[in-house]
Design a protein around this motif. Structure first.
Motif, PDB file in Angstrom:
ATOM      1  N   ALA A   1       7.500  -5.164  -4.982  1.00 34.93           N
ATOM      2  CA  ALA A   1       7.823  -3.906  -4.305  1.00 34.93           C
ATOM      3  C   ALA A   1       7.177  -3.833  -2.925  1.00 34.93           C
ATOM      4  N   GLU A   2       5.972  -4.369  -2.794  1.00 29.99           N
ATOM      5  CA  GLU A   2       5.306  -4.358  -1.485  1.00 29.99           C
ATOM      6  C   GLU A   2       6.045  -5.248  -0.485  1.00 29.99           C
ATOM      7  N   ALA A   3       6.567  -6.382  -0.957  1.00 28.22           N
ATOM      8  CA  ALA A   3       7.354  -7.249  -0.078  1.00 28.22           C
ATOM      9  C   ALA A   3       8.615  -6.525   0.373  1.00 28.22           C
ATOM     10  N   HIS A   4       9.264  -5.823  -0.549  1.00 27.24           N
ATOM     11  CA  HIS A   4      10.460  -5.058  -0.182  1.00 27.24           C
ATOM     12  C   HIS A   4      10.121  -3.961   0.819  1.00 27.24           C
ATOM     13  N   ARG A   5       8.964  -3.345   0.670  1.00 23.47           N
ATOM     14  CA  ARG A   5       8.567  -2.292   1.605  1.00 23.47           C
ATOM     15  C   ARG A   5       8.480  -2.843   3.029  1.00 23.47           C
ATOM     16  N   GLU A   6       7.883  -4.020   3.187  1.00 19.62           N
ATOM     17  CA  GLU A   6       7.806  -4.638   4.518  1.00 19.62           C
ATOM     18  C   GLU A   6       9.187  -4.883   5.097  1.00 19.62           C
ATOM     19  N   ILE A   7      10.095  -5.374   4.267  1.00 16.14           N
ATOM     20  CA  ILE A   7      11.440  -5.694   4.737  1.00 16.14           C
ATOM     21  C   ILE A   7      12.206  -4.420   5.076  1.00 16.14           C
ATOM     22  N   ALA A   8      12.131  -3.421   4.197  1.00 14.96           N
ATOM     23  CA  ALA A   8      12.883  -2.186   4.410  1.00 14.96           C
ATOM     24  C   ALA A   8      12.407  -1.436   5.646  1.00 14.96           C
ATOM     25  N   LEU A   9      11.098  -1.408   5.866  1.00 10.45           N
ATOM     26  CA  LEU A   9      10.583  -0.729   7.060  1.00 10.45           C
ATOM     27  C   LEU A   9      11.005  -1.456   8.328  1.00 10.45           C
ATOM     28  N   ALA A  10      11.033  -2.798   8.285  1.00 12.62           N
ATOM     29  CA  ALA A  10      11.488  -3.567   9.444  1.00 12.62           C
ATOM     30  C   ALA A  10      12.965  -3.314   9.721  1.00 12.62           C
ATOM     31  N   ALA A  11      13.739  -3.028   8.657  1.00  8.64           N
ATOM     32  CA  ALA A  11      15.168  -2.770   8.816  1.00  8.64           C
ATOM     33  C   ALA A  11      15.447  -1.349   9.278  1.00  8.64           C
ATOM     34  N   GLY A  12      14.420  -0.509   9.345  1.00 15.77           N
ATOM     35  CA  GLY A  12      14.594   0.850   9.835  1.00 15.77           C
ATOM     36  C   GLY A  12      14.607   1.919   8.770  1.00 15.77           C
ATOM     37  N   GLU A  13      14.375   1.568   7.509  1.00 22.27           N
ATOM     38  CA  GLU A  13      14.340   2.569   6.446  1.00 22.27           C
ATOM     39  C   GLU A  13      13.034   3.352   6.527  1.00 22.27           C
ATOM     40  N   SER A  14      13.101   4.642   6.283  1.00 22.62           N
ATOM     41  CA  SER A  14      11.924   5.501   6.417  1.00 22.62           C
ATOM     42  C   SER A  14      11.096   5.490   5.141  1.00 22.62           C
ATOM     43  N   PRO A  15       9.771   5.450   5.272  1.00 27.90           N
ATOM     44  CA  PRO A  15       8.916   5.550   4.080  1.00 27.90           C
ATOM     45  C   PRO A  15       8.958   6.971   3.531  1.00 27.90           C
ATOM     46  N   SER A  16       8.917   7.101   2.217  1.00 23.61           N
ATOM     47  CA  SER A  16       8.999   8.442   1.648  1.00 23.61           C
ATOM     48  C   SER A  16       8.003   8.638   0.514  1.00 23.61           C
ATOM     49  N   TYR A  17       8.014   7.760  -0.463  1.00 20.39           N
ATOM     50  CA  TYR A  17       7.228   7.926  -1.675  1.00 20.39           C
ATOM     51  C   TYR A  17       5.924   7.147  -1.553  1.00 20.39           C
ATOM     52  N   ARG A  18       4.877   7.807  -1.038  1.00 23.61           N
ATOM     53  CA  ARG A  18       3.574   7.185  -0.807  1.00 23.61           C
ATOM     54  C   ARG A  18       3.720   5.884  -0.015  1.00 23.61           C
ATOM     55  N   GLY A  19       4.547   5.913   1.000  1.00 23.38           N
ATOM     56  CA  GLY A  19       4.728   4.758   1.873  1.00 23.38           C
ATOM     57  C   GLY A  19       5.858   3.845   1.465  1.00 23.38           C
ATOM     58  N   PHE A  20       6.394   3.976   0.243  1.00 19.60           N
ATOM     59  CA  PHE A  20       7.499   3.138  -0.189  1.00 19.60           C
ATOM     60  C   PHE A  20       8.825   3.779   0.215  1.00 19.60           C
ATOM     61  N   PRO A  21       9.794   2.991   0.656  1.00 21.44           N
ATOM     62  CA  PRO A  21      11.103   3.542   1.044  1.00 21.44           C
ATOM     63  C   PRO A  21      11.891   3.976  -0.184  1.00 21.44           C
ATOM     64  N   PRO A  22      12.903   4.831  -0.013  1.00 18.60           N
ATOM     65  CA  PRO A  22      13.685   5.315  -1.162  1.00 18.60           C
ATOM     66  C   PRO A  22      14.360   4.208  -1.958  1.00 18.60           C
ATOM     67  N   SER A  23      14.703   3.107  -1.317  1.00 24.04           N
ATOM     68  CA  SER A  23      15.415   2.030  -2.010  1.00 24.04           C
ATOM     69  C   SER A  23      14.542   1.295  -3.017  1.00 24.04           C
ATOM     70  N   THR A  24      13.233   1.554  -3.025  1.00 26.82           N
ATOM     71  CA  THR A  24      12.340   0.857  -3.951  1.00 26.82           C
ATOM     72  C   THR A  24      12.689   1.142  -5.405  1.00 26.82           C
ATOM     73  N   SER A  25      13.045   2.379  -5.710  1.00 20.22           N
ATOM     74  CA  SER A  25      13.376   2.734  -7.094  1.00 20.22           C
ATOM     75  C   SER A  25      14.537   1.904  -7.608  1.00 20.22           C
ATOM     76  N   HIS A  26      15.613   1.851  -6.836  1.00 19.51           N
ATOM     77  CA  HIS A  26      16.783   1.081  -7.274  1.00 19.51           C
ATOM     78  C   HIS A  26      16.456  -0.400  -7.345  1.00 19.51           C
ATOM     79  N   LEU A  27      15.649  -0.885  -6.427  1.00 20.02           N
ATOM     80  CA  LEU A  27      15.273  -2.303  -6.418  1.00 20.02           C
ATOM     81  C   LEU A  27      14.601  -2.686  -7.733  1.00 20.02           C
ATOM     82  N   ILE A  28      13.620  -1.900  -8.157  1.00 15.06           N
ATOM     83  CA  ILE A  28      12.873  -2.207  -9.375  1.00 15.06           C
ATOM     84  C   ILE A  28      13.743  -2.023 -10.612  1.00 15.06           C
ATOM     85  N   MET A  29      14.490  -0.927 -10.657  1.00  7.93           N
ATOM     86  CA  MET A  29      15.306  -0.655 -11.831  1.00  7.93           C
ATOM     87  C   MET A  29      16.423  -1.678 -12.001  1.00  7.93           C
TER      88      MET A  29
END
Length: 444
Positions: free
Chosen positions: A258-286
């Protein structure tokens, strides 16, 4: 022959090129690719020094592709030529058992590796929900606490929540060697480089490695590689599942994924929301978790154990909270238990297996309930007991809990044997007759 056929399918009849238009904030902008490129495609930069740099397209604008590089950008300049190589594929093979590979299926153990005849994507959909098998029979693990209070059944998804240094990797290796499975697939995401060989040769050992495929991306590798590691390992597991085999999938850890995805998503322009993790993290893990579990009719199953790093045993931190909602149980390792020398350091009262009560007989469920009640009674007054403030005789239930606790605590360290033997030992620790029946063949 399979390897040759796979290579022939990867031959490209046409090649597409663009050029670097801007380099900023850790990403590269390239023009000339948009008519052919898609999200997730890989590119290759040919620098003037002769060095080659790989990258992945993480965002697309009307005239430019946003590329996250897979290495340092030293030597990269404006107008550097970039070639589009499209989305990567993986071709697992049965010969991969006993091998260590990287997220692209390349060998890390210095020996040649044959690719399979069928290429697979890194992110296929899970089996259709309505056609999946049900959870299967109970699995003996060789660890008394898992064979009794926290049972693991075929096709179950279990979470292992622990801080650093409390025996998480050692417990995973015990399960890799003890759980009856045809193949074990292990994803080592973001592990320290020096630990890879140690894990394979000492922690996992020759016995465990003989039926395992290890997919590794070390901590020094870019986030693209670390995120792809978990996807690649699951793709390998699906290859064996589709052959009708029972696969044990171990991921260490989903937090680094999830931390690796956070780096990638933030570089792509996704905004952090859930304690620094982007919204797409939930779907990624699930979506990763849903690919495991019981397979479709006629196929095998993937029994999965996902480890999560939790700081200070905070079960409400984002990754733990997301993953816990899609699992069939969770096991919490407690640092205080590890520090007093009890391994595995499982906090039984905070752990649960959702395969119960179906995975146990009525007698076994009664024994589990009694053990939990005894542990709960002791835990409620533990501080008072250790401080010497409890007066024996004032509470019969607590008196019994104090008397039984040492035997129960010792029981959780027992290894070897099967569920029937483990329940007999649990009954002995509780001072009651052993259960009449064992549930090794029960199906949920």
């Amino acid at each position: 022959m399979q390897s040759i056929a796979a290579r022939m399918r990867r031959v490209r009849m046409t090649r597409h090129f663009g050029q670097v238009s801007a380099i900023q904030a850790g990403v590269i902008l390239a023009g000339g690719l948009n008519s052919h490129a898609s999200l997730g495609d890989r590119v290759v930069f040919s620098m003037r020094s002769g060095q080659v740099l790989n990258g992945e397209i993480v965002a697309l604008h009307s005239d430019q592709a946003v590329i996250l590089p897979e290495g340092p950008m030293d030597g990269l300049s404006i107008s550097t030529r970039v070639e589009l190589v499209f989305a990567p594929m993986l071709a697992p093979a049965n010969a991969w058992i006993g091998r260590i590979i990287d997220p692209f299926g390349r060998p890390l153990d210095g020996r040649p590796l044959v690719a399979g005849g069928e290429e697979r994507g890194f992110r296929p959909p899970p089996p259709p929900a309505a056609s999946r098998n049900r959870l299967g029979g109970r699995l003996d693990t060789g660890l008394a606490v898992f064979d009794t209070l926290l049972p693991l059944v075929r096709g179950q998804r279990m979470g292992l929540f622990a801080g650093s240094g409390v025996g998480k990797s050692t417990l995973l290796s015990m399960l890799a060697k003890g759980v009856p499975a045809d193949v074990v697939v292990i994803a080592l995401v973001g592990e320290r480089g020096r630990e890879l060989r140690e894990f394979v040769e000492e922690t996992l050992g020759e016995e465990g490695m003989a039926r395992s495929v290890v997919v590794a991306a070390t901590s020094d590798q870019p986030p693209l590689m670390r995120r792809r590691c978990a996807w690649a390992a699951m793709t390998v597991a699906e290859h064996f599942r589709d052959q009708g085999r029972h696969v044990l999938f171990l991921a260490d850890s989903i937090t680094r994924f999830a931390e690796a995805h956070r780096e990638i998503a933030l570089a792509a322009g996704e905004s952090p929301s859930y304690r620094g993790f982007p919204p797409s993290t939930s779907h990624l893990i699930m979506s990763l978790a849903e690919r495991s579990g019981p397979g479709p009719a006629g196929a095998g199953d993937i029994t999965a154990i996902f480890s999560v790093l939790v700081a200070g045993s905070d079960m409400e931190e984002p990754v733990a909270d997301i993953l816990r909602g899609v699992l069939d149980g969770h096991v919490v390792l407690d640092r205080a238990i590890a520090e007093r020398g009890r391994f595995p350091a499982v906090d039984v009262l905070r752990s649960v297996s959702r395969s119960l009560p179906q995975a146990a007989s009525a007698d076994e469920n009664a024994l589990i309930a009694r053990a939990r009640a005894t542990l709960g009674t002791y835990a409620e007054s533990e501080l008072m007991i250790r401080a010497g403030l409890y007066a024996p005789g004032s509470d019969p239930a607590l008196d019994e809990a104090v008397r039984l606790y040492p035997a129960l605590d010792a029981f959780f360290t027992r290894r070897g044997g099967d569920a029937r033997q483990s329940f007999a030992l649990l009954a002995e620790a509780l001072g009651v007759p052993p259960p009449i029946s064992a549930c090794g063949e029960r199906t949920l």
